[in-house]
Enzyme design. Sequence first.
Site, PDB file in Angstrom:
ATOM      1  N   LYS A 109      -6.641   2.454   7.879  1.00 11.11           N
ATOM      2  CA  LYS A 109      -5.755   3.492   7.343  1.00 11.11           C
ATOM      3  C   LYS A 109      -6.365   4.856   7.586  1.00 11.11           C
ATOM      4  O   LYS A 109      -7.572   5.048   7.447  1.00 11.11           O
ATOM      5  CB  LYS A 109      -5.549   3.277   5.839  1.00 11.11           C
ATOM      6  CG  LYS A 109      -4.573   4.288   5.220  1.00 11.11           C
ATOM      7  CD  LYS A 109      -4.247   3.959   3.783  1.00 11.11           C
ATOM      8  CE  LYS A 109      -5.367   4.330   2.838  1.00 11.11           C
ATOM      9  NZ  LYS A 109      -4.968   4.179   1.422  1.00 11.11           N
ATOM     10  N   ARG A 125      -0.429   0.045  -3.563  1.00  7.03           N
ATOM     11  CA  ARG A 125      -1.639  -0.796  -3.661  1.00  7.03           C
ATOM     12  C   ARG A 125      -2.606  -0.265  -4.707  1.00  7.03           C
ATOM     13  O   ARG A 125      -3.286  -1.030  -5.381  1.00  7.03           O
ATOM     14  CB  ARG A 125      -2.301  -0.971  -2.299  1.00  7.03           C
ATOM     15  CG  ARG A 125      -2.905   0.257  -1.635  1.00  7.03           C
ATOM     16  CD  ARG A 125      -4.271   0.633  -2.202  1.00  7.03           C
ATOM     17  NE  ARG A 125      -5.103   1.373  -1.275  1.00  7.03           N
ATOM     18  CZ  ARG A 125      -6.012   2.255  -1.637  1.00  7.03           C
ATOM     19  NH1 ARG A 125      -6.173   2.571  -2.923  1.00  7.03           N
ATOM     20  NH2 ARG A 125      -6.760   2.851  -0.740  1.00  7.03           N
ATOM     21  N   GLN A 144       1.444   8.555  -7.748  1.00 10.07           N
ATOM     22  CA  GLN A 144       0.666   7.522  -8.416  1.00 10.07           C
ATOM     23  C   GLN A 144       1.164   7.249  -9.829  1.00 10.07           C
ATOM     24  O   GLN A 144       1.209   6.098 -10.276  1.00 10.07           O
ATOM     25  CB  GLN A 144      -0.818   7.909  -8.446  1.00 10.07           C
ATOM     26  CG  GLN A 144      -1.561   7.580  -7.168  1.00 10.07           C
ATOM     27  CD  GLN A 144      -1.512   6.100  -6.855  1.00 10.07           C
ATOM     28  OE1 GLN A 144      -1.304   5.256  -7.710  1.00 10.07           O
ATOM     29  NE2 GLN A 144      -1.694   5.768  -5.593  1.00 10.07           N
ATOM     30  N   GLY A 156      -7.130   8.939 -10.106  1.00 10.26           N
ATOM     31  CA  GLY A 156      -6.662  10.112  -9.373  1.00 10.26           C
ATOM     32  C   GLY A 156      -7.676  10.771  -8.469  1.00 10.26           C
ATOM     33  O   GLY A 156      -7.334  11.236  -7.380  1.00 10.26           O
ATOM     34  N   SER A 214     -11.204   3.521 -10.278  1.00  5.02           N
ATOM     35  CA  SER A 214     -10.857   3.158  -8.910  1.00  5.02           C
ATOM     36  C   SER A 214     -10.987   4.371  -7.999  1.00  5.02           C
ATOM     37  O   SER A 214     -10.509   5.458  -8.332  1.00  5.02           O
ATOM     38  CB  SER A 214      -9.413   2.636  -8.875  1.00  5.02           C
ATOM     39  OG  SER A 214      -8.939   2.544  -7.564  1.00  5.02           O
TER      40      SER A 214
END
Length: 317
Positions: free
Chosen positions: A58, A101, A129, A212, A286
């Site tokens: 990606k 995802r 998001q 974020g 994340s």
Amino acid sequence: MASVLTMPDVIDAVEEGFRSAGEKDDVPVRLPVHVADRPSVALFMPAYLAGSHTLGAKVVSAFHDNPARGLPMITGFYVLCDAETGRLIALMDATFLTGIRTAAASAVATKYLARKDARVLGIIGTGVQGRFHVDAILAVRPIERIVVYNRTPERGHALADDLASRGISCRVAETAAECAAEADVLAACTSSKSPLFDGGLVRPGTHVNAVGVFTADSQELDAGLIKRARVFVDTYEGAFEEAGDIIVPLRAGDISRDHIRAELTELVTGRKEGRTSDGEITVFKSVGYAMEDAVTARLAYERAADSGVGATFDLEA
């Protein structure tokens, strides 16, 4: 992409990707390329997954001035290759892919970490998001009410109106702190450089997904909340390289590396324990993991091929 991917299916694919992670996989930490004289970065995220024989990469860009130009902040594309020959088999949009995802990974974490009776979802940041996280968390917990906050109130009200049209109860909070204090499950989905609220406001039993920001000097959550919580990450390697929510308190001596309880693979395989009581606070940090892109892209390609979605082209013609 939206016609071939559903949130529950992507959640399942991402969870299975974490469960199947193996030593033969090759998923490097992403390579950032910074664009001079502007708050922008291009990220390169390749992955090879041995179990599913998936190869792809990606390229996603975050140009923070884009919203002022009427453009999305995050854009990108995904290149899926034949793992036998290396030849291109599919090219697809990565904006939708990244949104779905990332939220799916949060849903997997929420499935293992949030209280079973969580009823109130808080969303801070109502962009791409934030919107994806609504559907992701609704898929894994019996949410009855949603509270949202956005720095630009109009965007918060736009999401609330969209949810109301779907019969989902939603209220717009006046501050991020108000949103955080009400939530049983909280999603922080902003590009903030500094903590969004006083972590002391988060109630015992809350689960927080912080997704974020992805640079070593950016924080959505303050050190106090990180210290209070049991903290989990998508991958150790990515978190210690890019997660400012963890790196800043780590460098300040507020926490040690051992404060990170597990990465998601350890949770879904049962090698590490998640929530241990209804009263503890859990945090999932994340920064993004290329495996999530690869399994989602593979699923999209297979669904598109089966249903005839997309255009066929030949670069060698």
